[in-house]
Enzyme design. Structure first.
Site, PDB file in Angstrom:
ATOM      1  N   LYS A   1       0.854  -1.196   0.000  1.00  0.00           N
ATOM      2  CA  LYS A   1       0.000   0.000   0.000  1.00  0.00           C
ATOM      3  C   LYS A   1       0.889   1.244   0.000  1.00  0.00           C
ATOM      4  CE  LYS A   1      -1.693   3.134   2.669  1.00  0.00           C
ATOM      5  NZ  LYS A   1      -1.898   4.207   1.698  1.00  0.00           N
TER       6      LYS A   1
ATOM      7  N   GLY B   1       6.846   5.683   8.034  1.00  0.00           N
ATOM      8  CA  GLY B   1       5.928   6.817   8.125  1.00  0.00           C
ATOM      9  C   GLY B   1       6.147   7.532   9.438  1.00  0.00           C
ATOM     10  N   SER B   2       5.137   8.241   9.890  1.00  0.00           N
ATOM     11  CA  SER B   2       5.293   9.046  11.101  1.00  0.00           C
ATOM     12  C   SER B   2       5.285   8.154  12.345  1.00  0.00           C
ATOM     13  CB  SER B   2       4.157  10.062  11.189  1.00  0.00           C
ATOM     14  OG  SER B   2       2.933   9.365  11.284  1.00  0.00           O
TER      15      SER B   2
ATOM     16  N   GLY C   1       3.072   4.873  13.110  1.00  0.00           N
ATOM     17  CA  GLY C   1       3.855   3.660  13.392  1.00  0.00           C
ATOM     18  C   GLY C   1       3.454   3.035  14.715  1.00  0.00           C
TER      19      GLY C   1
ATOM     20  N   GLU D   1      10.017   2.170  10.518  1.00  0.00           N
ATOM     21  CA  GLU D   1      10.966   3.273  10.326  1.00  0.00           C
ATOM     22  C   GLU D   1      10.149   4.549  10.404  1.00  0.00           C
ATOM     23  OE1 GLU D   1      14.080   3.100  10.309  1.00  0.00           O
ATOM     24  OE2 GLU D   1      14.351   0.967  10.000  1.00  0.00           O
TER      25      GLU D   1
ATOM     26  N   CYS E   1      13.176  12.125   6.076  1.00  0.00           N
ATOM     27  CA  CYS E   1      13.182  11.668   7.473  1.00  0.00           C
ATOM     28  C   CYS E   1      14.511  12.003   8.126  1.00  0.00           C
ATOM     29  CB  CYS E   1      12.899  10.174   7.545  1.00  0.00           C
ATOM     30  SG  CYS E   1      13.864   9.238   6.385  1.00  0.00           S
TER      31      CYS E   1
ATOM     32  N   GLU F   1       9.103  16.862  15.331  1.00  0.00           N
ATOM     33  CA  GLU F   1       9.407  16.781  13.901  1.00  0.00           C
ATOM     34  C   GLU F   1       8.527  17.780  13.149  1.00  0.00           C
ATOM     35  OE1 GLU F   1       8.209  13.283  11.571  1.00  0.00           O
ATOM     36  OE2 GLU F   1      10.236  13.247  10.734  1.00  0.00           O
TER      37      GLU F   1
HETATM   38  P1  NDP Z   1       2.136   8.700   7.639  1.00  0.00           P
HETATM   39  O1  NDP Z   1       2.453   8.043   8.937  1.00  0.00           O
HETATM   40  O2  NDP Z   1       1.045   9.685   7.624  1.00  0.00           O
HETATM   41  O3  NDP Z   1       1.776   7.613   6.517  1.00  0.00           O
HETATM   42  C1  NDP Z   1       2.653   6.580   6.160  1.00  0.00           C
HETATM   43  C2  NDP Z   1       1.858   5.478   5.501  1.00  0.00           C
HETATM   44  O4  NDP Z   1       1.020   4.869   6.483  1.00  0.00           O
HETATM   45  C3  NDP Z   1       0.933   5.964   4.383  1.00  0.00           C
HETATM   46  O5  NDP Z   1       0.894   5.000   3.363  1.00  0.00           O
HETATM   47  C4  NDP Z   1      -0.399   6.071   5.107  1.00  0.00           C
HETATM   48  O6  NDP Z   1      -1.511   5.991   4.246  1.00  0.00           O
HETATM   49  C5  NDP Z   1      -0.320   4.858   6.022  1.00  0.00           C
HETATM   50  N1  NDP Z   1      -1.233   4.902   7.169  1.00  0.00           N
HETATM   51  C6  NDP Z   1      -1.865   5.974   7.706  1.00  0.00           C
HETATM   52  N2  NDP Z   1      -2.638   5.586   8.752  1.00  0.00           N
HETATM   53  C7  NDP Z   1      -2.490   4.246   8.867  1.00  0.00           C
HETATM   54  C8  NDP Z   1      -3.034   3.267   9.741  1.00  0.00           C
HETATM   55  N3  NDP Z   1      -3.869   3.607  10.725  1.00  0.00           N
HETATM   56  N4  NDP Z   1      -2.674   1.981   9.575  1.00  0.00           N
HETATM   57  C9  NDP Z   1      -1.812   1.626   8.596  1.00  0.00           C
HETATM   58  N5  NDP Z   1      -1.261   2.512   7.731  1.00  0.00           N
HETATM   59  C10 NDP Z   1      -1.589   3.808   7.873  1.00  0.00           C
HETATM   60  O7  NDP Z   1       3.501   9.341   7.127  1.00  0.00           O
HETATM   61  P2  NDP Z   1       3.739  10.249   5.861  1.00  0.00           P
HETATM   62  O8  NDP Z   1       3.278   9.537   4.641  1.00  0.00           O
HETATM   63  O9  NDP Z   1       3.217  11.611   6.155  1.00  0.00           O
HETATM   64  O10 NDP Z   1       5.351  10.287   5.804  1.00  0.00           O
HETATM   65  C11 NDP Z   1       6.115  11.189   6.532  1.00  0.00           C
HETATM   66  C12 NDP Z   1       6.682  10.534   7.789  1.00  0.00           C
HETATM   67  O11 NDP Z   1       7.470   9.422   7.407  1.00  0.00           O
HETATM   68  C13 NDP Z   1       7.603  11.451   8.549  1.00  0.00           C
HETATM   69  O12 NDP Z   1       7.348  11.348   9.930  1.00  0.00           O
HETATM   70  C14 NDP Z   1       8.986  10.901   8.224  1.00  0.00           C
HETATM   71  O13 NDP Z   1       9.955  11.182   9.202  1.00  0.00           O
HETATM   72  C15 NDP Z   1       8.705   9.438   8.106  1.00  0.00           C
HETATM   73  N6  NDP Z   1       9.745   8.766   7.338  1.00  0.00           N
HETATM   74  C16 NDP Z   1      10.644   7.955   7.990  1.00  0.00           C
HETATM   75  C17 NDP Z   1      11.682   7.348   7.308  1.00  0.00           C
HETATM   76  C18 NDP Z   1      12.628   6.421   8.018  1.00  0.00           C
HETATM   77  O14 NDP Z   1      13.224   5.581   7.354  1.00  0.00           O
HETATM   78  N7  NDP Z   1      12.794   6.521   9.329  1.00  0.00           N
HETATM   79  C19 NDP Z   1      11.879   7.566   5.877  1.00  0.00           C
HETATM   80  C20 NDP Z   1      10.877   8.419   5.278  1.00  0.00           C
HETATM   81  C21 NDP Z   1       9.847   8.990   5.989  1.00  0.00           C
HETATM   82  P3  NDP Z   1      -2.231   7.277   3.600  1.00  0.00           P
HETATM   83  O15 NDP Z   1      -2.034   7.094   2.143  1.00  0.00           O
HETATM   84  O16 NDP Z   1      -3.647   7.161   4.014  1.00  0.00           O
HETATM   85  O17 NDP Z   1      -1.558   8.480   4.150  1.00  0.00           O
END
Ligand code: NDP
Length: 493
Positions: free
Chosen positions: A172, A225-226, A230, A247, A281, A382
């Site tokens: 996804k 993601g965030s 997470g 991550e 990130c 962040e």
């Molecule tokens: P989000 O946490 O908003 O979303 C990440 C993914 O999770 C998206 O595909 C999102 O879908 C999905 N998601 C949202 N809610 C849920 C849920 N309840 N259950 C399962 N999946 C869900 O992050 P962002 O996309 O805004 O990305 C930015 C964040 O990612 C920042 O905090 C950044 O630091 C982090 N990041 C970390 C990295 C690392 O390696 N440490 C690398 C890159 C980014 P939807 O399409 O609905 O949004």
């Protein structure tokens, strides 16, 4: 363009009625629409992935690798097209988009080569005429949930180790950047990847992501993601006894010591703070500077920041593109207002750009705050935008303490010419990645990538370490003595 789910090797006209637009953050134009899939599509994708996995795991790993080589060559052929598409939907400047596609190519080649390694161990048995070894086994169907800021790189960090190890994938992607997922799926189709080996299901995280985590046939979830999301993923995954690799966010810092090459430090800070409009990130969000060079560093930072051009990332002269959407713009602005209210000194920037050429896009000026308290909101949370907080310190020990004071632990950096300080710092900085005399960004794909504390839960993307996420260790004992030998009993004299 109407994006469709890619399930079982077919483009599936979904039964889903709801579609949402994909918006170019540079000018607000609609680029495509994507379906908001449901549990039904997830179940379908998992069935296809499960069926495909049996045959996929039977293909010898060096032959599975051939598919990854083919993917790498296709990515290479299409590099410019992919980079342009990436800039269109995500906003990062074209030079960085090309770099991100290259990361995907590198990962495909690196993991393809793993097809001839996937090392286990052979060790002596404690009993005579007995052989002992451990091998990596695939887990089955891997569920991947990815963010928008590196839509191709992060997908390849996860999918390729999963595939080479013999898993199949349900993925996804983020709703903000589905076109890169669509482009990757097209490549899988073009190279004749067996049907069902990778399945792409578009839709919202709470619906599609949750259905994946709850699905009994998905045994491993890899999420980037965030930290807030997470944590939800971990909670639900824990309930269902899933292996969950996370991550998450960062609050990365560059330390500038009094003996640093300041020109180099300025270059490193600006590239890692304002590249990708601060939406990496690993983006530098804090600059921890020795008081003896603070004034000099600030002057140089302001001078160089003034030269940065902001605009549509497709224009090669532009250095800072838009942020991803209106909500991101508002979030960044919110933090900037907090910074002002809490007494930080605004050196440059601090404004949303929304007139003239910027009117329809989502642009924020590169922003630098000084005299920021290390425990303030600005220095702790962040922001995920082009905003730096400068924090003054009096010693290396204090710099390390400030660096380690945040809840995240992804990346840190130190600029110093003193080898003793550098080695002390690399030992004591509590992040998963440490750079010396470079900014906080620039990871290479053959080293582990990830962070400590609120950034991760002990797993890593990239490098050999990524294989640990997608494999189970199997220990195999072969007794050729012809008699029953009991470990810890028959040899315990
Ligand atoms: P989000 O946490 O908003 O979303 C990440 C993914 O999770 C998206 O595909 C999102 O879908 C999905 N998601 C949202 N809610 C849920 C849920 N309840 N259950 C399962 N999946 C869900 O992050 P962002 O996309 O805004 O990305 C930015 C964040 O990612 C920042 O905090 C950044 O630091 C982090 N990041 C970390 C990295 C690392 O390696 N440490 C690398 C890159 C980014 P939807 O399409 O609905 O949004």
């Amino acid at each position: 363009m109407k994006l469709l789910n890619f399930i079982g090797g077919n483009w599936v006209e979904e039964a889903v009625l709801q579609r949402i637009p994909v918006i170019n953050p540079a000018n607000g134009e609609e680029l495509a629409t994507l379906p908001l899939s449901t549990k039904v599509e997830v179940d379908f994708a998992v069935r296809e992935a499960k069926t495909a996995q049996k045959a996929w795991a039977q293909i010898p790993a060096p032959k599975r690798a051939q598919y990854l080589y083919d993917i790498a060559f296709k990515l290479k052929d299409k590099k410019e097209h992919l980079a342009q598409t990436l800039t269109l939907e995500m906003g990062k400047v074209i030079e960085e988009a090309r770099g991100e596609v290259q990361e995907g190519i590198d990962m495909a080649l690196y993991m393809a080569a793993e097809g001839r390694r996937l090392f286990g161990e052979t060790v002596p048995s404690e009993l005579p005429d007995k052989f002992a070894m451990s091998v990596r086994s695939p887990i089955g169907v891997a569920g991947l949930i990815t963010p928008w800021n590196f839509p191709i790189a992060i997908a390849t960090w996860k999918a390729f180790p999963a595939l080479i190890a013999g898993n199949t994938v349900v993925w996804k992607p983020s709703n903000e950047t589905p076109m890169m997922a669509y482009e990757l799926a097209k490549i899988f189709e073009e190279i004749d990847l067996p049907k069902g080996v990778v399945n792409v299901v578009f839709g919202s995280g709470p619906t599609v992501g949750t259905a994946m985590i709850e699905h009994p046939e998905i045994r491993v979830i890899s999420f980037t993601g965030s930290t807030a999301t997470g944590s939800k993923v971990a909670e639900l995954g824990g309930k269902h006894l899933k292996k969950v690799s996370l991550e998450m966010g960062g609050k990365n810092a560059v330390i500038v010591m009094d003996d640093a090459d300041l020109e180099l430090a300025v270059e490193g800070i600006l590239w890692s703070a304002f590249g990708t409009a601060g939406q990496r990130c690993t983006a530098c969000s804090r600059v921890i500077v020795h008081r003896d060079v603070k004034e000099q560093l600030e002057e140089k930072l302001i001078q160089e920041t003034k030269k940065l051009t902001i605009g549509d990332g497709l224009d090669p002269s532009v250095k800072i593109g838009p942020v991803i959407n209106k909500a991101a713009l508002e979030k960044i602005n919110h933090y900037v207002q907090i910074g002002k209210e809490q007494g930080a000194s605004l050196l440059i920037g601090g404004q949303i750009l929304n007139t003239g050429a910027y009117e329809k896009g989502f642009y924020f000026e590169p922003t630098i705050f000084s005299n920021v308290q290390s425990d303030s909101i600005l220095a702790q949370e962040e922001i995920f935008g082009p905003v730096i907080s400068i924090i003054e310190v009096a010693s290396l020990e204090e710099a390390i303490e400030v660096n380690n004071s945040v809840k995240f632990g992804l990346s840190s950096s130190i600029f110093s010419q003193d080898i003793n300080k550098v080695f002390k710092a690399q030992q004591l900085l509590d992040t998963g990645i440490v750079y010396v005399n470079a900014g906080t960004t620039g990871a290479e794909i053959h080293l582990p990538f990830g962070g400590t504390k609120g950034t991760g839960n002990g797993h890593r993307d990239s490098g050999q370490a990524a294989l640990d996420v997608y494999t189970e260790w199997k220990s195999i004992y072969v007794d050729y003595s012809g008699k029953l030998q009991r470990a810890q009993i028959d040899n315990n004299e």
